[in-house]
Write an enzyme that holds these catalytic residues in place. Structure first.
Site, PDB file in Angstrom:
ATOM      1  CG  HIS A   1      -5.278  -2.697   0.442  1.00 18.80           C
ATOM      2  ND1 HIS A   1      -4.960  -2.284  -0.716  1.00 18.80           N
ATOM      3  CD2 HIS A   1      -4.776  -2.270   1.414  1.00 18.80           C
ATOM      4  CE1 HIS A   1      -4.113  -1.401  -0.420  1.00 18.80           C
ATOM      5  NE2 HIS A   1      -4.005  -1.320   0.875  1.00 18.80           N
TER       6      HIS A   1
ATOM      7  CB  SER B   1      -0.795  -0.014   1.157  1.00 26.56           C
ATOM      8  OG  SER B   1      -2.002   0.581   0.915  1.00 26.56           O
TER       9      SER B   1
ATOM     10  CG  ASP C   1      -6.234  -2.790  -3.597  1.00 25.55           C
ATOM     11  OD1 ASP C   1      -6.805  -2.164  -2.752  1.00 25.55           O
ATOM     12  OD2 ASP C   1      -5.218  -3.142  -3.427  1.00 25.55           O
TER      13      ASP C   1
END
Length: 517
Positions: free
Chosen positions: A486, A234, A458
């Site tokens: 995610h 991320s 996602d």
């Protein structure tokens, strides 16, 4: 492991978090707090100081004092410059944890769980098997660290627990969307920013991704590694790409999972994420309706409309929790978003929505509290505070009313359920320090192959960002995980896991464009 919406967002949606506050110690003399040098313990490698400037050499040559901090784990602090451009102006501490390879170590593997603001130390200590797969545990010294401003490192500090409750869960008095509502939220953001400045001992201007990437090179060097091996999730992809741009010759095997596109402006980031969460919410709703155990009925569009009615009802009449707290629409949306990060959480979302329809926010508060790092009335981390500190300095404030209006319209059209609880005054407008970051493509020329993993639905880091980052990087290699949730590695997809681990363990570069169903 989460990336928060980054700009122009109302306070609940802008406070998505991934999962001992230290204060900055300004030294009275140069390098006063750098540990004294002495004989290194057996098995510890000498630091890599090749090519290091003289004013940084005391940092790069420091000896680490490791102590046991759990079965199989060792912890230490690394001393770093507060200001990398002026190393003599003060120091900060970086909290680091190590789990030694259970077999023969390939080297060290630094990890970052995202945020910005999530604790890498907590991730490795509490969830090693979630951070990395068994093959990496076997063959790497797995390193977790708290970036500057985060957790056990010299940390951003703003509010006490009661103040954070009011800031994150408080219900505005003014009507949503009115000028008075905008001003009420902006006043709240200003008070929060002033508290951060007052309580963080002067570190706020230096809480940037560029500085965190420089800290990461320092950690690499004092561990004795010639190159950085890295797995970033991320926001950690932005940190890793920034590192490769700054230190291409030191970039070893880098995997960036759930990528942020560094070239996308903040306004567009917020819009893309809103559409991503709406898409994930629709996928959840279809699954819920198909299950035969859903509190909604009819088509997906009809169920989404009913969910919108539930949110509007909570906005008018907040739901009372057993502990006396009230849940308004913003906190309910926080709970929904929290559950959309992983398909494994969809059953909890169903339970939360079923209860909320009956006027009971118990499970919704469990989700929102997890999202915000709150346990039993206490905030167990400073992820919300660090998140704000990083983004307000990393992202330029955009003052273009026409662009803002276009983005608002885009969100309203593409994410109609989420939109009413997404837009609002930008908290960075009242941050006490101007942004120093820029938005632009990262090529990392000379860094060698860098693997980017993207998941097709996602919600937090939409797939298009992974495609874009892989294309920007001079030697970017894209792996696609087809699915929900995610990030893609260590999520049960053997195709993704084998490709990532083959690269990190054996330096086998995956086929660019590998698609894992």
């Amino acid at each position: 492991m989460n990336t928060r919406p980054l700009s122009r967002l109302r306070r609940a949606a802008a406070l998505i978090a991934g999962l001992a506050v230290a204060s900055v110690a300004l030294s009275g003399c140069l390098y006063a707090m750098i540990p004294e040098q002495s004989a290194r313990p057996a098995g510890e490698k000498e630091p890599d100081t090749e090519g290091v400037a003289a004013d940084l050499l005391p940092y790069y040559s420091q000896k680490l004092d490791w102590t046991e901090c759990g079965t199989g784990f060792e912890c230490t602090d690394v001393t770093a410059p507060l200001d990398w451009e002026n190393p003599g102006s003060g120091e900060i501490q970086l909290a680091v944890v190590r789990h030694r390879a259970e077999g023969t170590a390939v080297g060290s593997l630094l990890t970052n769980p995202g945020g910005p603001g999530a604790s890498g130390v907590d991730l490795v200590l509490s969830s090693l098997g979630y951070a990395v797969g068994p093959a990496l545990v076997e063959n790497y010294d797995v390193i977790g660290f708290d970036p500057r401003g985060v957790g056990g490192s010299t940390a951003v500090t703003c509010y006490d627990d009661a103040e954070m409750d009011d800031y994150l869960y408080g219900i505005p008095e003014a009507q949503r969307g009115s000028a008075e509502w905008e001003q009420e939220l902006l006043d709240g953001h200003r008070a929060f920013a002033e508290a951060c400045d007052a309580n963080s001992d002067g570190i706020l201007p230096y809480i940037t991704t560029v500085n965190a990437a420089r800290d990461m090179d320092l950690i690499r060097a004092v561990l004795g590694d010639k190159q950085l091996n890295y797995l970033g999730y991320s926001y950690g992809t932005f940190l890793g790409a920034t590192y490769a741009q700054l230190y291409p010759e030191k970039a070893g095997r880098l995997v960036l999972d759930g990528a942020i596109d560094p070239a996308v402006p903040g306004l567009e980031v917020g819009a893309t994420q809103a559409l991503g969460f709406e898409s994930a919410l629709r996928a959840y709703m279809q699954n819920c309706l198909d299950s035969g155990n859903c509190p909604f009925s009819g088509s997906v569009d009809e169920a989404m409309a009913d969910l919108g009615a539930l949110l509007a009802s909570a906005d008018r009449t907040p739901l009372e929790n057993g502990d006396g707290r009230l849940m308004g629409a913003d906190a309910l949306m926080t709970a929904i978003i929290a559950a959309l990060y992983s398909q494994d959480s969809w059953d909890y979302l169903t339970q939360a929505l079923e209860e909320a329809l009956q006027g009971d926010p118990t499970t919704a508060f469990v989700l929102a509290d997890f999202y915000n790092g709150r346990e039993n009335g206490t905030y167990i981390d400073n992820s919300s505070e660090a998140f704000r500190a990083y983004n307000c300095v990393d992202y330029p404030v955009e003052d273009d009313p026409a662009a803002e209006a276009a983005i608002t319209a885009k969100i309203a059209e593409g994410a109609p359920t989420i939109a009413p609880y997404w837009t609002g005054p930008d908290p960075c407008e009242v941050w006490p320090y101007p942004p120093t970051g820029t938005r632009g493509e990262i090529a990392a020329e000379g860094a060698g192959p860098i693997v980017v993993v993207g998941t097709t639905n996602d919600p937090a880091t939409p797939y298009e960002w992974s495609e874009s980052l892989a294309n920007q990087l001079e030697e970017g290699v894209l792996i696609t995980r087809v699915g929900e949730g995610h990030t893609g590695y260590n999520k049960g997809n053997t195709c993704v896991d084998d490709a990532v681990e083959g690269f990190l363990l054996d330096d086998v570069v995956p086929e660019d464009g590998l698609r894992c169903e």
